[in-house]
Design a protein around this motif. Structure first.
Motif, mmCIF file in Angstrom:
data_model
loop_
_atom_site.group_PDB
_atom_site.id
_atom_site.type_symbol
_atom_site.label_atom_id
_atom_site.label_comp_id
_atom_site.label_asym_id
_atom_site.label_seq_id
_atom_site.Cartn_x
_atom_site.Cartn_y
_atom_site.Cartn_z
ATOM 1 N N LEU A 83 0.816 -1.216 0.000
ATOM 2 C CA LEU A 83 0.000 0.000 0.000
ATOM 3 C C LEU A 83 0.851 1.268 0.000
ATOM 4 C CD1 LEU A 83 -2.760 -1.150 2.510
ATOM 5 C CD2 LEU A 83 -2.937 -0.985 0.013
ATOM 6 N N GLU A 84 2.163 1.099 0.036
ATOM 7 C CA GLU A 84 3.043 2.266 0.098
ATOM 8 C C GLU A 84 3.278 2.875 -1.284
ATOM 9 O OE1 GLU A 84 4.402 3.269 3.195
ATOM 10 O OE2 GLU A 84 2.931 1.784 3.870
ATOM 11 N N ALA A 85 3.413 2.020 -2.269
ATOM 12 C CA ALA A 85 3.803 2.496 -3.598
ATOM 13 C C ALA A 85 2.797 3.506 -4.130
ATOM 14 C CB ALA A 85 3.912 1.317 -4.555
ATOM 15 N N ASP A 86 3.298 4.558 -4.789
ATOM 16 C CA ASP A 86 2.379 5.584 -5.290
ATOM 17 C C ASP A 86 2.154 5.448 -6.795
ATOM 18 O OD1 ASP A 86 4.750 6.459 -6.300
ATOM 19 O OD2 ASP A 86 4.371 8.586 -5.857
ATOM 20 N N ASN A 87 2.761 4.445 -7.411
ATOM 21 C CA ASN A 87 2.435 4.187 -8.818
ATOM 22 C C ASN A 87 2.351 2.679 -9.019
ATOM 23 O OD1 ASN A 87 4.971 3.021 -10.160
ATOM 24 N ND2 ASN A 87 5.743 4.739 -8.982
ATOM 25 N N VAL A 88 1.729 2.293 -10.105
ATOM 26 C CA VAL A 88 1.342 0.896 -10.246
ATOM 27 C C VAL A 88 2.549 -0.023 -10.480
ATOM 28 C CG1 VAL A 88 0.812 0.675 -12.724
ATOM 29 C CG2 VAL A 88 -0.645 -0.446 -11.047
ATOM 30 N N ILE A 89 3.561 0.484 -11.157
ATOM 31 C CA ILE A 89 4.745 -0.355 -11.424
ATOM 32 C C ILE A 89 5.442 -0.708 -10.114
ATOM 33 C CG2 ILE A 89 7.039 -0.392 -12.496
ATOM 34 C CD1 ILE A 89 5.804 1.236 -14.806
ATOM 35 N N ASP A 90 5.623 0.287 -9.268
ATOM 36 C CA ASP A 90 6.223 0.020 -7.957
ATOM 37 C C ASP A 90 5.312 -0.869 -7.114
ATOM 38 O OD1 ASP A 90 8.330 1.549 -8.691
ATOM 39 O OD2 ASP A 90 7.811 3.293 -7.461
ATOM 40 N N MET A 91 4.005 -0.643 -7.238
ATOM 41 C CA MET A 91 3.068 -1.454 -6.457
ATOM 42 C C MET A 91 3.235 -2.930 -6.819
ATOM 43 S SD MET A 91 0.041 -3.233 -6.330
ATOM 44 C CE MET A 91 -1.282 -2.766 -7.451
ATOM 45 N N PHE A 92 3.285 -3.219 -8.125
ATOM 46 C CA PHE A 92 3.496 -4.610 -8.565
ATOM 47 C C PHE A 92 4.786 -5.169 -7.955
ATOM 48 C CE2 PHE A 92 1.232 -4.060 -12.976
ATOM 49 C CZ PHE A 92 0.011 -4.119 -12.350
ATOM 50 N N ALA A 93 5.877 -4.442 -8.148
ATOM 51 C CA ALA A 93 7.196 -4.967 -7.787
ATOM 52 C C ALA A 93 7.339 -5.128 -6.279
ATOM 53 C CB ALA A 93 8.289 -4.061 -8.347
ATOM 54 N N GLN A 94 6.784 -4.178 -5.523
ATOM 55 C CA GLN A 94 6.914 -4.279 -4.070
ATOM 56 C C GLN A 94 5.976 -5.335 -3.503
ATOM 57 O OE1 GLN A 94 6.894 -0.249 -2.447
ATOM 58 N NE2 GLN A 94 8.401 0.285 -3.995
ATOM 59 N N THR A 95 4.790 -5.428 -4.079
ATOM 60 C CA THR A 95 3.865 -6.494 -3.678
ATOM 61 C C THR A 95 4.545 -7.851 -3.849
ATOM 62 O OG1 THR A 95 1.874 -5.240 -4.256
ATOM 63 C CG2 THR A 95 1.684 -7.642 -4.296
ATOM 64 N N ARG A 96 5.109 -8.062 -4.998
ATOM 65 C CA ARG A 96 5.696 -9.362 -5.329
ATOM 66 C C ARG A 96 7.018 -9.590 -4.591
ATOM 67 N NH1 ARG A 96 4.017 -11.746 -9.815
ATOM 68 N NH2 ARG A 96 6.076 -12.077 -10.737
ATOM 69 N N GLY A 97 7.801 -8.511 -4.477
ATOM 70 C CA GLY A 97 9.076 -8.624 -3.769
ATOM 71 C C GLY A 97 8.883 -8.936 -2.294
ATOM 72 N N THR A 98 7.797 -8.406 -1.731
ATOM 73 C CA THR A 98 7.546 -8.607 -0.296
ATOM 74 C C THR A 98 6.877 -9.951 -0.012
ATOM 75 O OG1 THR A 98 7.209 -6.225 -0.102
ATOM 76 C CG2 THR A 98 6.442 -7.584 1.747
ATOM 77 N N ALA A 99 5.883 -10.301 -0.815
ATOM 78 C CA ALA A 99 5.021 -11.429 -0.432
ATOM 79 C C ALA A 99 5.477 -12.784 -0.952
ATOM 80 C CB ALA A 99 3.586 -11.158 -0.879
ATOM 81 N N PHE A 100 6.382 -12.820 -1.928
ATOM 82 C CA PHE A 100 6.921 -14.111 -2.368
ATOM 83 C C PHE A 100 8.139 -14.466 -1.521
ATOM 84 C CE2 PHE A 100 5.273 -13.371 -6.933
ATOM 85 C CZ PHE A 100 4.177 -14.190 -6.732
#
Lengths: 483, 94, 482
Positions: free
Chosen positions: A330-347
């Motif tokens: 929920l931190e990322a302010d754009n969708v590309i970062d949101m994808f990468a941080q979601t995946r980087g954190t949760a996998f």
């Protein structure tokens, strides 16, 4: 004998004869789970109360056909409507599917009772269940050892008698290897025999749902329910499903069994070789014709697998982007970062490794050298089997090169861990059916023998396995879990 | 090492994976050792081998062109809180 | 001094196939529903969900291929095209990369009165993505909403060879392509609803040069007009760049409809690495020649055949025939009228002038037009038998177009019957001549134009209802008599 110790076919018999009720069965297993689950940790989600309610309904309806009134566990990447399906990942920690997998619908239809969802290596990527994002499962035979994986929770649950059977999935050995490690029977059907719909994929061209049970007869009973055509999975073939149970008694007389010499090299422990050779002798005594053959490309199956499976996985796991379900950063302010941080954190680490490897193998400039090369090697492996099956009915090998190892032993060394699948992976590459059955003990740890057949010849595998089982005692050995 | 950190970063970008610095280092080592291992495949001459993409000898599996209504939107979208006016909500694109 | 350049254009056209359900699930393929109501776990990319191919999508693709003179593949497969975007639920698009369903076809367009073949490189099936709704301008928006109704709608991507040499040719090709697909019943090709979308690859090279210049790709061309304008703009931009000693960068551009300019979206360096690989969830498609021939036999008349027929059987000029055969609905209207009217050219004139004017004015399609062929012929008959004049007919036609009323009703209600009574007209003529002695004198002194003024005066008095032929005749007779 406690009720929880009974195999499926005996529970079925007792229900049908009116000796016991389904509610009694579920209560017995609930009791057993409360005693041993704290040590084994086979389950991610348990729903004994739900199972109990269903059991009451089944008892009321009566007519214990099929698997009615029998409890079971499901590997937690098989989707269940209304029950969390986590894939042992932070990514899906709170994911509740709004649909059932085809095999779950089949089991509901037969009124089997879902007790819970079993632990696995995250998204089925692993051979020890240590890669679960939540906790490792322990081998009921030796609690400091792994149960194998990725269907480790399913194998351990059956071995510890927490449920009489489980469904697992097998991409490179994920049913057979934990079955061997936990001293239970594990069937990986022909690619295309069981629907994959609603099963979260690891590598779609290799994945297959199968059964883990105490013995071959139970396996045949469950397999009869889940096998068969599903118009919702175009890779699930519309071929007749034979009566697996009635075929069990046909024996092995005259059946031609091959054992490939490569499977008795490849760093396989001497005790395991000896146990399997002894088992082959037994099969010979029972009337089978046993001969040595060669599957020359065997050693190339594993490296090819470690390109193909991650390549497919890199696409299969791309959909976990935080938009429609699962974890979201929920931190990322754009969708590309949101994808990468979601995946980087949760996998988890191993999942990320395989996604990276697969992405690399498919990427521009490397496709031919890695992915395409692996597809060609897959052809060679498949042809090896075709040649042997032109003159033989079955192939017998050890299931694993070693007995179960100590938890944490290979965490720092993925390749040694990958080597665990060296005897099972070729079968997936060729899309063949195979079963692992217990064939001995070494230092108190169970060993498994793998029986492989031509496509859609599961019946023949079970027939041979059953003959072996009827004439040996290995399947009745069970871990002594202190209560 | 077969891979360097720049390549790891490029692949992580393609795969949309944020990696911490220590993860990148570990990735360089682990992926390199796996790639070294899979190099074994080059022992085989596969020039004349047809790639195997579908193991089943099955083709032409179709469905008829019949419709069913979409899933109830509430139910379908119950798996996320990030929604507005019946649509999924994502941060800005650029 | 500027060089002479040749323009080279290729088009990539996406059309939505006109199926009832989506390509891989049973959700309705329908435009304009409430957001996310035509969505299920399959087209929303939920874990474990699997695609099952819609047979109709395959058959429509084969039909399109046949209509475009393509070779239909014996075997084709689906691949996964990997990229992340919030409108793409699986983060891969199921598409055909290595083995497309159609290859090596062509279309003919008319260039300076001669037919020119535009090659079709390939056509492949794929699934559409969802739609993003940006809250405000894309650069300033805080967040974006995702509607997946369109996700999984079947598409055919038709890639031309770089055979077009002007914006006009590109437009003609796209019009022809649209016509062919409409006739074949493959797609409804509504650019405004996005069921036909076009990207253009544009490059220029010095005249006589064989090698292709560096191309740019223009996206977001959602009308014939913007296709033409964007190409013209881009060709000029490239010329100016080269004239100034610059080089063309290979990049993806978007057409800014408001400012009428192309803007850069991304350069080649940022281009995607799609990592295509065969989709293991879908089995190969084997297309037997029997299957192809059965579909070929059922293919309706195509625009070129229709054009030929209109010229041969109805005697229409090539231009008229080409315009009328651009749309099956248009052609059907013409055929219905021409079947029961002796002069096809009159029908064609009315359709191409009056009908087209009104359709364009109201931004309507002929299928939405309220005039039926019976009424249209009735109106033509009224002109022929002198009941109404050609000019009155235009009013009647407008009224028919607006209300769908029959010409009988309109003529009666508006009292629009033509005055053809010679006695009454003679009286009027005399009155007008008396009132305009100077004009009469001018006419007698040889000023032919004066006659037109006098006719006009009579039409004015009669509110246009006087039979103009008769008025002319009586005027001339009376003036000579005097």
């Amino acid at each position: 004998m406690n009720l929880w110790d009974f195999p499926v076919y005996l529970l079925q018999h007792k229900l049908q004869s009116g000796e016991i009720s389904s509610v009694e069965i579920v209560r017995a297993f609930r009791e057993r789970i409360s005693q041993v689950e704290g040590k084994v940790k086979a389950f991610i989600t348990l729903d004994e109360e739900g199972a109990l309610r269903e059991a009451a309904r089944v008892d009321q309806e009566g007519g214990y056909t099929g698997l009615a009134g029998i409890p079971y566990g499901l590997k937690d990447l098989i989707c269940t409507r209304g029950m969390k399906t986590t894939c042992a990942s932070r990514m899906l920690e709170d994911f509740i599917p709004v649909y059932d997998a085809f095999v779950v619908a089949k089991l509901r239809e037969t009124r089997a009772l879902l007790m819970g969802k079993t632990n696995l290596d995250e998204f089925a990527m692993g051979s020890s269940t240590e890669q679960s994002a939540f906790f490792p499962t322990r081998n009921p035979w030796a609690l400091d050892r792994v149960p194998g994986g990725s269907s480790g929770g399913s194998a351990a649950a059956v071995s510890a008698r927490e449920v009489p059977f489980c469904l697992g999935t097998d991409t490179g050995g994920s049913i057979r290897q934990p079955a061997a490690y936990c001293g239970v029977v594990g069937l990986k059907p022909t690619y295309g025999r069981v629907s994959r719909r609603g099963v979260v994929p690891y590598a779609s061209s290799l994945d297959q749902v199968g059964v883990l049970a105490q013995n071959v007869r139970d396996c045949a009973l469950v397999f009869s329910i889940i096998a068969g055509h599903d118009p919702g999975d175009t890779t699930c073939v519309n071929v007749p499903v034979p009566d697996f149970v009635s075929a069990l008694d046909e024996g092995v007389k005259g059946i031609k069994i091959a054992y490939p010499r490569e499977y008795f090299a490849l760093g396989v422990d001497e005790e395991i070789k000896a146990a399997v050779m002894k088992s082959l002798k037994k099969l010979e005594e029972l009337g089978a014709i046993v001969e040595e053959v060669s599957l020359p490309h065997s050693e190339y199956a594993l490296p090819a697998y470690y390109l193909l499976a991650p390549a497919e996985a890199s696409a299969n796991l791309a959909r976990f982007d935080g938009v429609r379900y699962g974890y979201r950063d929920l931190e990322a302010d754009n969708v590309i970062d949101m994808f990468a941080q979601t995946r980087g954190t949760a996998f988890g680490a191993e999942v990320k490794r395989r996604i990276m490897l697969g992405t690399y193998a498919l990427s521009s400039g490397y496709y031919d050298a890695y992915y395409l090369k692996a597809l060609k090697v897959r052809r060679l492996i498949s042809s090896d089997f075709d040649k042997v099956f032109a003159s033989y009915d079955l192939i017998v090998t050890p299931t694993t090169p070693t007995p179960p190892f100590i938890i944490g032993a290979h965490v720092e060394d993925p390749i040694t861990l990958y080597m665990n699948d060296i005897l099972t992976v070729p079968v997936n590459m060729a899309g063949l059916p195979a079963m692992s059955i217990p064939c001995g003990l070494t230092r108190g740890l169970p060993l498994g023998m793998q029986i492989i057949a031509k496509p859609f010849a599961e019946s023949l595998i079970m027939q041979a396995a059953y003959a072996f089982e009827q004439n040996t005692e290995y399947h009745s050995m069970k871990p002594e879990l202190e209560v | 090492m077969v891979l360097n950190i720049k390549e790891v970063e490029h692949v992580a970008g393609l795969a949309r994976l944020t990696l911490k610095p220590e993860e990148k280092k570990e990735m360089v080592a682990r992926l390199s050792s796996i790639l070294n291992y899979v190099d074994k495949l080059n022992e085989l001459d596969t020039d004349k081998v047809e790639p195997l993409t579908h193991i089943l000898p099955v083709n032409n599996v179709f469905r008829e062109d019949k419709t069913e209504p979409g899933m109830d939107r509430e139910l379908l979208m119950s798996s996320t809180d990030m929604k507005e006016d019946g649509q999924y909500k994502v941060p800005k694109i650029m | 001094m500027g060089h002479e350049y040749e323009t080279v254009i290729g088009l990539e056209v996406h059309v939505e196939l006109h199926t009832k359900s989506k390509i891989f699930c049973a959700c309705p393929n329908e435009f304009g529903a409430e957001p996310n109501t035509h969505v299920c776990p399959i087209c929303a990319g939920f874990p474990g969900m699997l695609p099952v191919l819609n047979k109709e999508a395959v058959e429509l693709s084969i039909k399109a291929g046949l209509a475009l003179n393509c070779h239909i593949a014996e075997v084709c497969k689906f691949d996964r095209k990997n990229y992340f975007y919030p409108d793409l639920p699986k983060a891969y698009q199921i598409s055909q990369f290595a083995m497309p369903i159609c290859q090596q076809g062509y279309l003919e367009i008319d260039v300076d009165g001669a037919p020119k073949r535009i090659g079709i490189h390939r056509a492949h099936m794929e699934e559409d993505a969802g739609k993003l709704i940006h809250q405000g301008a894309i650069t300033e928006t805080l967040y974006t909403l995702v509607d997946l109704n369109r996700s999984g709608v079947p598409l055919l991507e038709i890639v031309s060879e770089p055979d077009m040499r002007s914006a006009e040719e590109a437009r003609d090709y796209l019009e022809k392509l649209r016509a062919v697909l409409l006739f074949a019943g493959v797609s409804d090709c509504k650019m405004e609803e996005g069921s036909l979308r076009c990207d253009a690859n544009v490059s220029i090279r010095p005249l006589g040069e064989k090698k292709l210049g560096t191309r740019t790709e223009i996206k977001n061309l959602n009308s014939f007009r913007s296709l033409e304008r964007a190409i013209e703009y881009e060709v000029n931009r490239q010329k100016e760049r080269l004239e100034d000693g610059g080089t063309i960068i290979q990049e993806t551009l978007t057409w800014d409809e408001e400012k009428q300019v192309t803007r850069s979206l991304r350069s080649k360096e940022e281009a995607h690495d799609y990592r295509y690989f065969p989709d293991p969830d879908l089995v190969p498609i084997h297309i037997s020649r029997d299957w192809v021939e059965a579909l070929r036999r059922n293919l309706p008349e195509m625009p070129d055949q229709a054009r030929e027929r209109l010229m041969k059987e109805q005697g229409l000029p090539a231009y008229d025939a080409a315009i009328i055969s651009l749309s099956p609905d248009y052609l059907a209207f013409f055929d219905a009228c021409a079947a029961r009217y002796s002069n096809a050219k009159v029908v064609s004139n009315w359709m191409m002038v009056e009908l087209n004017r009104l359709l364009n004015l109201h931004n309507m399609n002929i299928s939405e037009c309220k005039i039926n062929s019976n009424d249209f012929i009735l109106m033509l008959n009224y002109i022929d038998n002198g009941t109404i004049s050609g000019k009155m007919a235009k009013n009647v036609f407008e009224e028919m177009f607006a209300t769908g009323s029959s010409p009988d009703k309109i003529i009666q209600e508006k009292g629009m019957v033509q005055i053809s009574d010679e006695k009454a007209l003679l009286q009027l003529v005399r009155k007008v001549l008396e009132e305009n002695p100077e004009v009469v004198r001018d006419y007698k002194n040889g000023k032919e134009k004066a006659l037109g003024f006098l006719v006009g005066q009579i039409m004015k008095v009669t509110k246009g209802q006087a039979n103009p032929g008769l008025v002319n005749k009586i005027l001339k007779e009376t003036l000579t008599e005097e």
